[in-house]
Design an enzyme around this catalytic site. Structure first.
Site, PDB file in Angstrom:
ATOM      1  N   LYS A   1       1.654  -3.153   6.640  1.00 25.64           N
ATOM      2  CA  LYS A   1       2.147  -3.253   5.253  1.00 25.64           C
ATOM      3  C   LYS A   1       3.672  -3.057   5.218  1.00 25.64           C
ATOM      4  O   LYS A   1       4.381  -3.731   4.480  1.00 25.64           O
ATOM      5  CB  LYS A   1       1.440  -2.241   4.356  1.00 25.64           C
ATOM      6  CG  LYS A   1      -0.042  -2.539   4.155  1.00 25.64           C
ATOM      7  CD  LYS A   1      -0.285  -3.924   3.554  1.00 25.64           C
ATOM      8  CE  LYS A   1      -1.755  -4.211   3.333  1.00 25.64           C
ATOM      9  NZ  LYS A   1      -2.002  -5.569   2.811  1.00 25.64           N
TER      10      LYS A   1
ATOM     11  N   SER B   1       0.825  -1.208   0.000  1.00 20.97           N
ATOM     12  CA  SER B   1       0.000   0.000   0.000  1.00 20.97           C
ATOM     13  C   SER B   1       0.856   1.253   0.000  1.00 20.97           C
ATOM     14  O   SER B   1       1.956   1.271   0.566  1.00 20.97           O
ATOM     15  CB  SER B   1      -0.877  -0.009   1.263  1.00 20.97           C
ATOM     16  OG  SER B   1      -1.434   1.260   1.495  1.00 20.97           O
TER      17      SER B   1
ATOM     18  N   TYR C   1      -2.565  -0.031  10.268  1.00 22.45           N
ATOM     19  CA  TYR C   1      -2.733  -0.669   8.940  1.00 22.45           C
ATOM     20  C   TYR C   1      -1.462  -0.455   8.117  1.00 22.45           C
ATOM     21  O   TYR C   1      -0.878  -1.407   7.596  1.00 22.45           O
ATOM     22  CB  TYR C   1      -3.930  -0.068   8.202  1.00 22.45           C
ATOM     23  CG  TYR C   1      -3.912  -0.391   6.725  1.00 22.45           C
ATOM     24  CD1 TYR C   1      -3.429   0.525   5.791  1.00 22.45           C
ATOM     25  CD2 TYR C   1      -4.322  -1.638   6.272  1.00 22.45           C
ATOM     26  CE1 TYR C   1      -3.368   0.209   4.446  1.00 22.45           C
ATOM     27  CE2 TYR C   1      -4.260  -1.957   4.927  1.00 22.45           C
ATOM     28  CZ  TYR C   1      -3.777  -1.025   4.022  1.00 22.45           C
ATOM     29  OH  TYR C   1      -3.700  -1.348   2.689  1.00 22.45           O
TER      30      TYR C   1
ATOM     31  N   ARG D   1      -9.811  12.776  10.578  1.00 26.11           N
ATOM     32  CA  ARG D   1      -9.816  11.373  11.034  1.00 26.11           C
ATOM     33  C   ARG D   1      -8.409  10.962  11.428  1.00 26.11           C
ATOM     34  O   ARG D   1      -7.450  11.197  10.667  1.00 26.11           O
ATOM     35  CB  ARG D   1     -10.330  10.481   9.897  1.00 26.11           C
ATOM     36  CG  ARG D   1     -10.392   9.009  10.183  1.00 26.11           C
ATOM     37  CD  ARG D   1     -11.007   8.210   9.046  1.00 26.11           C
ATOM     38  NE  ARG D   1     -10.124   8.196   7.858  1.00 26.11           N
ATOM     39  CZ  ARG D   1     -10.405   7.482   6.753  1.00 26.11           C
ATOM     40  NH1 ARG D   1     -11.540   6.801   6.669  1.00 26.11           N
ATOM     41  NH2 ARG D   1      -9.565   7.499   5.748  1.00 26.11           N
TER      42      ARG D   1
ATOM     43  N   THR E   1       0.366   3.548   1.745  1.00 29.41           N
ATOM     44  CA  THR E   1       0.453   4.039   3.130  1.00 29.41           C
ATOM     45  C   THR E   1       1.809   3.701   3.751  1.00 29.41           C
ATOM     46  O   THR E   1       2.140   4.218   4.815  1.00 29.41           O
ATOM     47  CB  THR E   1      -0.674   3.427   3.990  1.00 29.41           C
ATOM     48  OG1 THR E   1      -0.678   2.012   3.820  1.00 29.41           O
ATOM     49  CG2 THR E   1      -2.042   3.976   3.604  1.00 29.41           C
TER      50      THR E   1
ATOM     51  N   ASP F   1      -5.102   9.715   9.071  1.00 29.32           N
ATOM     52  CA  ASP F   1      -5.091  10.243   7.691  1.00 29.32           C
ATOM     53  C   ASP F   1      -3.837  11.071   7.440  1.00 29.32           C
ATOM     54  O   ASP F   1      -3.455  11.895   8.275  1.00 29.32           O
ATOM     55  CB  ASP F   1      -6.308  11.142   7.463  1.00 29.32           C
ATOM     56  CG  ASP F   1      -7.537  10.322   7.070  1.00 29.32           C
ATOM     57  OD1 ASP F   1      -7.359   9.175   6.637  1.00 29.32           O
ATOM     58  OD2 ASP F   1      -8.657  10.810   7.203  1.00 29.32           O
TER      59      ASP F   1
HETATM   60  C1  WQD Z   1      -9.718   8.765   1.399  1.00 34.02           C
HETATM   61  C2  WQD Z   1      -9.931  10.213   1.800  1.00 34.02           C
HETATM   62  C3  WQD Z   1     -10.424  10.512   4.124  1.00 34.02           C
HETATM   63  C4  WQD Z   1     -14.310   8.547   4.111  1.00 34.02           C
HETATM   64  C5  WQD Z   1      -7.267   3.651   1.396  1.00 34.02           C
HETATM   65  C6  WQD Z   1      -7.460   2.245   1.799  1.00 34.02           C
HETATM   66  C7  WQD Z   1      -6.152   1.615   2.150  1.00 34.02           C
HETATM   67  C8  WQD Z   1      -5.103   1.911   1.126  1.00 34.02           C
HETATM   68  C9  WQD Z   1      -5.003   3.381   0.819  1.00 34.02           C
HETATM   69  C10 WQD Z   1      -4.714   0.137  -0.381  1.00 34.02           C
HETATM   70  C11 WQD Z   1      -9.284  10.536   3.142  1.00 34.02           C
HETATM   71  C12 WQD Z   1     -11.590  10.943   3.243  1.00 34.02           C
HETATM   72  C13 WQD Z   1     -13.088   9.052   3.723  1.00 34.02           C
HETATM   73  C14 WQD Z   1     -15.340   9.449   4.509  1.00 34.02           C
HETATM   74  C15 WQD Z   1     -13.862  11.286   4.076  1.00 34.02           C
HETATM   75  N1  WQD Z   1      -5.359   1.221  -0.079  1.00 34.02           N
HETATM   76  N2  WQD Z   1     -12.882  10.394   3.692  1.00 34.02           N
HETATM   77  N3  WQD Z   1     -15.071  10.787   4.466  1.00 34.02           N
HETATM   78  O1  WQD Z   1      -7.661   6.259   4.044  1.00 34.02           O
HETATM   79  O2  WQD Z   1      -6.667   6.894   1.785  1.00 34.02           O
HETATM   80  O3  WQD Z   1      -6.918   4.444   2.505  1.00 34.02           O
HETATM   81  O4  WQD Z   1      -6.307   3.773   0.413  1.00 34.02           O
HETATM   82  O5  WQD Z   1      -3.945  -0.430   0.298  1.00 34.02           O
HETATM   83  O6  WQD Z   1      -6.379   0.215   2.191  1.00 34.02           O
HETATM   84  O7  WQD Z   1      -8.315   2.232   2.911  1.00 34.02           O
HETATM   85  O8  WQD Z   1      -8.911   5.825   1.879  1.00 34.02           O
HETATM   86  O9  WQD Z   1     -11.249   6.135   1.196  1.00 34.02           O
HETATM   87  O10 WQD Z   1     -10.728   5.858   3.670  1.00 34.02           O
HETATM   88  O11 WQD Z   1     -10.080   7.964   2.526  1.00 34.02           O
HETATM   89  O12 WQD Z   1     -13.648  12.512   4.042  1.00 34.02           O
HETATM   90  O13 WQD Z   1     -16.487   9.068   4.895  1.00 34.02           O
HETATM   91  O14 WQD Z   1     -11.318  10.428   1.969  1.00 34.02           O
HETATM   92  O15 WQD Z   1     -10.239  11.406   5.199  1.00 34.02           O
HETATM   93  O16 WQD Z   1      -8.793  11.850   3.066  1.00 34.02           O
HETATM   94  P1  WQD Z   1      -7.487   5.965   2.614  1.00 34.02           P
HETATM   95  P2  WQD Z   1     -10.325   6.388   2.345  1.00 34.02           P
END
Ligand code: WQD
Length: 339
Positions: free
Chosen positions: A157, A128, A153, A297, A130, A300
């Site tokens: 990774k 990822s 998480y 959150r 991340t 993030d």
């Molecule tokens: C994206 C953005 C939130 C929900 C994901 C996968 C992880 C990895 C990386 C593969 C952030 C914002 C989210 C909501 C919001 N992928 N958000 N309201 O955290 O980047 O991680 O991609 O390995 O497995 O989870 O993705 O979709 O949770 O968040 O504002 O209700 O959307 O703060 O900026 P994230 P996400």
């Protein structure tokens, strides 16, 4: 000539099911292992409808060595493994770290032991973006520093990559680490897509469920980040582009037997903010999505997007689907779900 048999752990999940379709389309024979903790059995029928090929599936937990031995007895060795089975919600991992360390790490070492027992020598590991933490410069390349993980998480990774690297060093195994950015969208048939259990953690299913009226409004987690519109930026990649990258990774190991381990960024190379995603979704589908600004959150990072030159060059892979296509496919899938 018999088809190469590829074990897909977590193969009934969002990325796993789309990868099963891509593998079949490329002439491989996938075998799925999934404990259905975050997937529905109906996915198997959908994969068959899309490809005309039924896929063998074992309802097993990859953390359970006894179960995996049963699999070995039935299947023998594999021509490769694609290891998806893991929990993947950044926010949830902050709330439940032990659940993430236990599941994401033990499933990996159990799979590596299964590979050694069965002389299965190729693995594609679901890593990822991340692992980079909050990058100092963008876009991130594979040489960008691996900084402190911002969530449990992300740390699973980073440790997973290290476990695989240390195993491969002893020979007899090849590993490709694919560092995914943000997978979104669904297969254009709308027969498979993202199936979050309960309240979605990820942005896109929350947007589609809000557009559908299942959720009252989208909470945007923070609008005062150091970005042009104040919301976080991510590299959103169509899940079918991501799935096809796994086929290319397997072929790369087959064509380069001397390659022990390598890692690749699998993104589009473009970063979009939460608000830009929301607007792109509304424009592509002519729907409105009510939202409110909510507190940031935990876990993030502010912004990240990929430099994908290495995957383009070495894997002969490049994301081809647009953000708009992903938004349409995601919406079509959501609408199909409630039919
Ligand atoms: C994206 C953005 C939130 C929900 C994901 C996968 C992880 C990895 C990386 C593969 C952030 C914002 C989210 C909501 C919001 N992928 N958000 N309201 O955290 O980047 O991680 O991609 O390995 O497995 O989870 O993705 O979709 O949770 O968040 O504002 O209700 O959307 O703060 O900026 P994230 P996400």
């Amino acid at each position: 000539m018999s088809k190469k048999k590829i074990l897909i752990t977590g193969g009934a999940g969002f990325i796993g099911s789309h990868t099963a379709v891509a593998l079949i389309n490329a002439g491989y024979q996938p075998v799925i292992v999934d404990n259905f903790s975050n997937a529905e059995p109906s996915v198997l029928e959908a994969i068959e409808k899309i490809t005309g090929t039924s896929v063998k599936c074992y309802n097993l937990d990859c953390c359970d060595a006894k179960n995996l031995n049963l699999l070995l007895q039935k299947e023998g060795s594999f021509d490769g493994v694609i290891h998806f089975a893991a929990f993947k919600a950044v926010g949830e991992s902050v709330q439940e770290p032990i659940k993430y360390y236990k599941n994401n790490l033990s499933s990996l070492w159990e799979i590596l032991e299964l590979m050694d027992k069965s002389n299965t020598t190729k693995i594609v590991f679901s890593s990822s973006c991340t692992v980079y933490g909050q990058p100092d410069s963008l876009p991130v390349t594979e040489a960008s520093p691996i900084k402190e993980a911002e969530s449990p998480y992300a740390y699973t990774k980073q440790v997973g990559e290290q476990i695989l690297t240390d195993r491969v060093k002893n020979g007899g195994m090849q590993g490709i680490l694919l560092r995914y950015f943000n997978p979104i969208g669904a297969h254009p048939s709308s027969l498979i897509g993202e199936l979050p259990q309960g309240i979605p953690n990820n942005l896109m299913p929350f947007i589609t469920q809000t557009a559908k009226g299942i959720r009252k409004e989208l909470s945007i987690f923070g609008d005062d980040y150091d970005t042009p519109d104040g919301t976080c930026i991510r590299d959103y990649i169509h899940v079918m582009d991501l799935a096809e990258a796994h086929v290319k990774a397997l072929q790369y190991m087959e064509d380069n037997p001397e390659t022990a381990i390598d890692h690749f960024n699998i993104g589009t190379g473009n970063g979009y903010s939460v608000l830009e995603c929301l607007n792109a979704f509304e424009r592509a589908n002519n729907v409105k999505v009510p939202y409110q600004i909510a507190p940031k959150r935990a876990g993030d990072i502010t912004q990240i997007w990929a430099d994908t030159e290495k995957a383009n060059r070495l894997l002969d892979w490049k994301a081809s689907r647009t953000l708009e296509e992903a938004m349409r496919d995601a919406w079509n899938w959501e609408q199909k779900l409630s039919q």
